[in-house]
Design a protein around this motif. Structure first.
Motif, PDB file in Angstrom:
ATOM      1  N   GLU A 448       0.808  -1.220   0.000  1.00 54.11           N
ATOM      2  CA  GLU A 448       0.000   0.000   0.000  1.00 54.11           C
ATOM      3  C   GLU A 448       0.840   1.268   0.000  1.00 54.11           C
ATOM      4  N   ASP A 449       1.995   1.238   0.638  1.00 48.92           N
ATOM      5  CA  ASP A 449       2.781   2.463   0.767  1.00 48.92           C
ATOM      6  C   ASP A 449       3.814   2.621  -0.344  1.00 48.92           C
ATOM      7  N   GLU A 450       3.828   1.716  -1.335  1.00 49.24           N
ATOM      8  CA  GLU A 450       4.823   1.805  -2.408  1.00 49.24           C
ATOM      9  C   GLU A 450       4.242   2.537  -3.608  1.00 49.24           C
ATOM     10  N   LYS A 451       5.067   3.344  -4.254  1.00 42.52           N
ATOM     11  CA  LYS A 451       4.707   3.986  -5.504  1.00 42.52           C
ATOM     12  C   LYS A 451       5.594   3.418  -6.613  1.00 42.52           C
ATOM     13  N   PRO A 452       5.079   3.353  -7.844  1.00 46.21           N
ATOM     14  CA  PRO A 452       5.808   2.664  -8.913  1.00 46.21           C
ATOM     15  C   PRO A 452       6.937   3.505  -9.498  1.00 46.21           C
ATOM     16  N   PRO A 453       7.922   2.833 -10.097  1.00 41.45           N
ATOM     17  CA  PRO A 453       8.914   3.546 -10.908  1.00 41.45           C
ATOM     18  C   PRO A 453       8.247   4.052 -12.186  1.00 41.45           C
ATOM     19  N   LEU A 454       8.828   5.084 -12.774  1.00 39.67           N
ATOM     20  CA  LEU A 454       8.270   5.696 -13.983  1.00 39.67           C
ATOM     21  C   LEU A 454       9.290   5.652 -15.106  1.00 39.67           C
ATOM     22  N   LEU A 455       8.839   5.249 -16.296  1.00 36.25           N
ATOM     23  CA  LEU A 455       9.617   5.452 -17.512  1.00 36.25           C
ATOM     24  C   LEU A 455       8.914   6.520 -18.335  1.00 36.25           C
ATOM     25  N   LEU A 456       9.572   7.665 -18.491  1.00 38.45           N
ATOM     26  CA  LEU A 456       9.053   8.772 -19.300  1.00 38.45           C
ATOM     27  C   LEU A 456       9.685   8.705 -20.670  1.00 38.45           C
ATOM     28  N   GLU A 457       8.857   8.779 -21.704  1.00 42.48           N
ATOM     29  CA  GLU A 457       9.361   8.708 -23.081  1.00 42.48           C
ATOM     30  C   GLU A 457       9.124  10.028 -23.786  1.00 42.48           C
ATOM     31  N   SER A 458      10.191  10.576 -24.380  1.00 39.46           N
ATOM     32  CA  SER A 458      10.087  11.783 -25.200  1.00 39.46           C
ATOM     33  C   SER A 458      10.135  11.356 -26.662  1.00 39.46           C
ATOM     34  N   TYR A 521       4.765  16.617 -12.084  1.00 42.49           N
ATOM     35  CA  TYR A 521       3.308  16.561 -11.938  1.00 42.49           C
ATOM     36  C   TYR A 521       2.868  15.182 -11.454  1.00 42.49           C
ATOM     37  N   LEU A 522       3.453  14.128 -12.027  1.00 41.74           N
ATOM     38  CA  LEU A 522       3.078  12.767 -11.637  1.00 41.74           C
ATOM     39  C   LEU A 522       3.550  12.440 -10.225  1.00 41.74           C
ATOM     40  N   VAL A 523       4.708  12.971  -9.850  1.00 44.80           N
ATOM     41  CA  VAL A 523       5.189  12.784  -8.477  1.00 44.80           C
ATOM     42  C   VAL A 523       4.275  13.506  -7.494  1.00 44.80           C
ATOM     43  N   ASP A 524       3.979  14.769  -7.797  1.00 45.91           N
ATOM     44  CA  ASP A 524       3.151  15.573  -6.886  1.00 45.91           C
ATOM     45  C   ASP A 524       1.736  15.009  -6.741  1.00 45.91           C
ATOM     46  N   SER A 525       1.237  14.359  -7.801  1.00 43.87           N
ATOM     47  CA  SER A 525      -0.107  13.783  -7.739  1.00 43.87           C
ATOM     48  C   SER A 525      -0.121  12.420  -7.066  1.00 43.87           C
ATOM     49  N   ALA A 527       1.291   9.645  -8.185  1.00 46.64           N
ATOM     50  CA  ALA A 527       1.170   8.527  -9.124  1.00 46.64           C
ATOM     51  C   ALA A 527       2.447   7.712  -9.250  1.00 46.64           C
ATOM     52  N   VAL A 528       3.628   8.328  -8.983  1.00 49.41           N
ATOM     53  CA  VAL A 528       4.901   7.628  -9.181  1.00 49.41           C
ATOM     54  C   VAL A 528       5.873   7.997  -8.060  1.00 49.41           C
ATOM     55  N   ASP A 529       6.955   7.229  -8.013  1.00 47.49           N
ATOM     56  CA  ASP A 529       7.987   7.397  -6.997  1.00 47.49           C
ATOM     57  C   ASP A 529       9.018   8.431  -7.458  1.00 47.49           C
ATOM     58  N   ALA A 530       9.211   9.474  -6.697  1.00 43.29           N
ATOM     59  CA  ALA A 530      10.148  10.542  -7.063  1.00 43.29           C
ATOM     60  C   ALA A 530      11.586  10.053  -7.165  1.00 43.29           C
ATOM     61  N   GLU A 531      11.913   8.957  -6.473  1.00 40.63           N
ATOM     62  CA  GLU A 531      13.282   8.454  -6.474  1.00 40.63           C
ATOM     63  C   GLU A 531      13.538   7.429  -7.571  1.00 40.63           C
ATOM     64  N   ARG A 532      12.514   7.151  -8.369  1.00 45.57           N
ATOM     65  CA  ARG A 532      12.686   6.124  -9.399  1.00 45.57           C
ATOM     66  C   ARG A 532      12.131   6.598 -10.739  1.00 45.57           C
ATOM     67  N   THR A 554      16.446  15.600 -12.642  1.00 45.02           N
ATOM     68  CA  THR A 554      15.139  14.998 -12.369  1.00 45.02           C
ATOM     69  C   THR A 554      15.181  13.476 -12.388  1.00 45.02           C
ATOM     70  N   PHE A 555      15.958  12.904 -13.310  1.00 47.27           N
ATOM     71  CA  PHE A 555      15.887  11.472 -13.567  1.00 47.27           C
ATOM     72  C   PHE A 555      17.089  10.729 -12.994  1.00 47.27           C
ATOM     73  N   LYS A 556      16.891   9.433 -12.764  1.00 43.76           N
ATOM     74  CA  LYS A 556      17.923   8.603 -12.154  1.00 43.76           C
ATOM     75  C   LYS A 556      18.678   7.759 -13.178  1.00 43.76           C
ATOM     76  N   ALA A 557      18.142   7.626 -14.384  1.00 42.28           N
ATOM     77  CA  ALA A 557      18.795   6.848 -15.443  1.00 42.28           C
ATOM     78  C   ALA A 557      18.129   7.182 -16.757  1.00 42.28           C
ATOM     79  N   GLY A 558      18.849   6.907 -17.853  1.00 38.82           N
ATOM     80  CA  GLY A 558      18.296   7.222 -19.164  1.00 38.82           C
ATOM     81  C   GLY A 558      18.717   6.236 -20.225  1.00 38.82           C
ATOM     82  N   ALA A 559      17.926   6.169 -21.298  1.00 33.33           N
ATOM     83  CA  ALA A 559      18.239   5.349 -22.470  1.00 33.33           C
ATOM     84  C   ALA A 559      18.047   6.204 -23.711  1.00 33.33           C
TER      85      ALA A 559
END
Length: 678
Positions: A448-458, A521-525, A527-532, A554-559
């Motif tokens: 319940e207390d976990e938020k998911p990692p996010l992959l943002l695509e540009s 925006y997704l972190v503040d709402s 929806a996702v984990d700010a550290e991932r 902002t991001f912890k890793a990139g491709a």
């Protein structure tokens, strides 16, 4: 509304999954049947459609399982029968004109003219199996190398010839000459094509009227891209087939900035086209020849066309008259989705047609029906045949005849549904847009207390658009417990000229800021984990990825997939079509330096993985190698994967699979609090 699907589904996920007690497991660790093998096998793409003399559809599909070979396929006579391959195994139907291609074939009756990828020559082939010409024969000369490309062709039946855009690299491979040429269709010795129109830097959409007496075309000049400023011309053909008079229909007024596109003649010989004059949105217009005036067919703050990255765009067509009234069948995009409508002679606004697609690319008119290339949050890229009731023009049949993922229903219970989100940018009062896919798997949930990692695509382009459609590559992530978001940053298409031009002279600033604002925006709402937070992108999206990692934290890793690290180097190596594009996007010499990630390696703060095709002529391999070596020397964790035989965009199934798997492993090691299930 009837609906059917031609492809059979071998199996479906049992509905009992809804009755099972869900497994509690960390986000990112969930098991999913949507594997990288499934994704790579579902990566077929459509390269154009047309109708033969019997009214059956011909489409061009790319096949990752055949190393990306592109094959013309014919619709079967009966629903459920197998489609028929037209292209012999030793051919691949693809043009390299303007590097991005498109418009690689055209049909008239039972005759196809197509461009062959290996030698770039045009070939003529009969699709009648009993014909003596069922094997392709060349129409254009062999220059020893694939130095001359053809695209966007049409048949000119009056003079028994084929008219196409030609890109000629024989004298200068980096700055080829572009013209409109005619190629004879007679059974005789192969001759050099005859030049009909020349003098402009670029051409597209040569279109001949029904009587063969007029030809329309689009042209534009450096430093513009076709969506910045272009011109629509009409030429009058003499008895010998040459143009003896021409008139500019749209785009020649120096005080009116517009980009006309998609000219098309009706069966009555009236010229229609799409342009964005005054309103800034691409709307349908009609030309009144006697006065050389144009008038909107219907005005709407919506886009009735899209940027001309590839040849052969087909956003509208003419339906045969019903009860004495003629109709234009058109698609348009507004507020992040597509609509399909009919505009009649006496109508003031389109009558919308109810079909399951929320995203539409091209329209092809058939006999007693039409075909739509489209998709939705529940349909992958597909082709559907649509039949209308004759009296009230309502949809009575909607049949999917081709799908990029024919076994898609196997995984339907695992699909995450996207939602369009609006978020504030760093410019007060401005909004940007994105499609957000929350993690979803019917067999799992997280603590319940976990938020998911996010992959943002540009997305690439950067003048392009992310769309909220069913994509197994995205579902690969979400079904394993990742959140995924596709950002339409300022500069994206689909929202009008003003939105598109937010990126002018601000590439590397607006796109980066909007991607970071979306993540925030997704972190503040919640929806996702700010550290991932992770970011990825292809081509121009790869540049945005590198710039975000160099200039923001902002991001912890990139491709980066065939992304750009050095803007000045790209400008020096850029092919003709885009050779001035980034000048408009970047600005002066100082801007080139300050926005190139390669010049600020010391600012990179997190690991990155790079993927590159060694035959890429749009973003050459030196870009990936240069940033790789610089980051490696700094001591930053970095990986580079190079693929032989791949160009700009990966087409081989094994490379699509490997790229996806390596991204998953890379990100999981860096931001995971989990073990990847497979």
């Amino acid at each position: 509304m009837a609906s059917s699907v031609s492809s059979s589904v071998s199996k479906e996920v049992p509905e009992v999954v809804d009755q099972l007690e869900k497994i509690t497991a960390p986000y990112g660790s969930w098991k999913s049947p949507i594997t990288a093998d499934v994704v790579s096998g579902a990566s077929k793409r459509i390269g154009g459609t047309a109708v033969d003399d019997s009214g059956r559809l011909i489409w061009l599909e790319s096949r990752p399982s055949e190393s990306g070979r592109e094959v013309l396929v014919k619709e079967p006579e009966k629903l459920g029968d197998e489609p028929i391959d037209i292209t012999p195994k030793e051919f691949s139907v693809r043009t390299t004109a303007q590097e991005y291609g498109g418009g690689a074939f055209m049909i008239s009756g039972d005759t196809i003219v197509f461009s062959n990828f290996e030698d770039q020559r045009l070939y003529k082939q009969s699709i009648n199996p009993s014909s003596s010409h069922s094997s392709p024969r060349p129409l254009t000369p062999d220059y020893g190398e694939p130095l001359v490309s053809y695209a966007d062709g049409v048949f000119d039946l009056r003079f028994n010839r084929y008219i196409a855009v030609r890109e000629d690299r024989r004298n200068n491979s980096s700055s080829p000459t572009t013209t409109i040429v005619s190629i004879g269709l007679e059974e005789k010795a192969i001759e050099d094509p005859e030049v009909l129109v020349e003098g402009s830097d670029f051409y597209a959409f040569p279109r001949v009227d029904p009587k063969g007496k007029r030809i329309a075309w689009i042209q534009w000049y450096h430093p513009n891209m076709p969506w910045d400023k272009s011109e629509l011309w009409v030429g009058y053909l003499s008895e010998n087939g040459k143009i003896n008079k021409r008139v500019c229909v749209a785009g020649c007024d120096p005080e009116l900035v517009e980009s006309p596109t998609e000219p098309k003649w009706s069966s009555e010989g009236e010229l229609f086209f799409v342009t964005d004059r005054k309103s800034g949105f691409w709307n349908l217009y009609k030309w009144f020849e006697a006065d050389n005036e144009v008038s909107p067919v219907y005005s709407l703050n919506a886009e009735f066309s899209r940027p001309l990255w590839v040849f052969g765009i087909n956003s509208y067509g003419f339906l045969p008259g019903h009860q004495g009234e003629n109709y234009i069948l058109c698609s348009y995009r507004q507020h992040g989705r597509s609509y399909l409508g009919l505009v009649g002679d006496t109508q003031s606004s389109p009558s919308l047609l109810d079909i399951p697609f929320s995203d539409i690319d091209n329209i092809t008119i058939g006999k007693h029906c039409f075909y739509v290339e489209g998709a939705s949050a529940f349909h992958p890229p597909s082709i559907a045949r649509v039949t209308l009731e004759e009296k009230n023009l309502k949809v009575v049949e909607f049949t999917i005849i081709w799908s990029s993922s024919p076994d898609i229903l196997t995984y339907k219970s695992y699909f995450s549904t996207p939602r369009l989100i609006e978020f504030a940018t760093e410019v007060p009062g401005e909004k940007a847009y994105a499609y957000f896919y929350p993690p979803f798997n019917p067999l799992y949930h997280s603590c319940e207390d976990e938020k998911p990692p996010l992959l943002l695509e540009s997305h690439g382009g950067p003048t392009d658009e992310s769309r909220g459609i069913l994509n197994l590559r995205i579902q690969y992530w979400t079904s394993r417990g990742w959140a995924f978001v596709n950002v339409n940053y300022g500069g994206s298409s689909g929202y009008g000229r003003d939105y598109r031009e937010r990126l002018l002279r601000k590439w590397g600033i607006v796109d980066v800021n909007d991607c970071c604002s979306c993540a925030k925006y997704l972190v503040d709402s919640g929806a996702v984990d700010a550290e991932r937070l992770c970011i990825a992108g292809e081509s121009a999206g790869g540049y945005t990825t590198l710039a975000a990692l160099a200039f923001r934290d902002t991001f912890k890793a990139g491709a980066s997939l065939y992304g750009i690290a050095d803007l000045r180097m790209l400008s020096a190596d850029m092919h003709k079509f885009e050779s001035h594009y980034i000048d408009n996007l970047v600005g002066g010499e100082r801007d080139y330096y300050e926005r190139s990630p390669i010049n600020f390696v010391e600012k990179f703060y997190c690991p990155i993985i790079l993927f590159q095709g060694l035959d890429d002529k749009v973003v050459p391999p030196i870009q990936a190698r240069k940033i790789y070596e610089a980051l490696k020397e700094k001591g930053m964790p970095v990986a580079l994967i190079e693929y032989e035989g791949e160009q700009h965009g990966f087409r081989k199934a094994e490379n699509i699979k490997f790229t996806l798997e390596q991204q998953m492993l890379f990100f999981a090691r860096l931001v995971g609090r989990f073990e990847v299930a497979d």
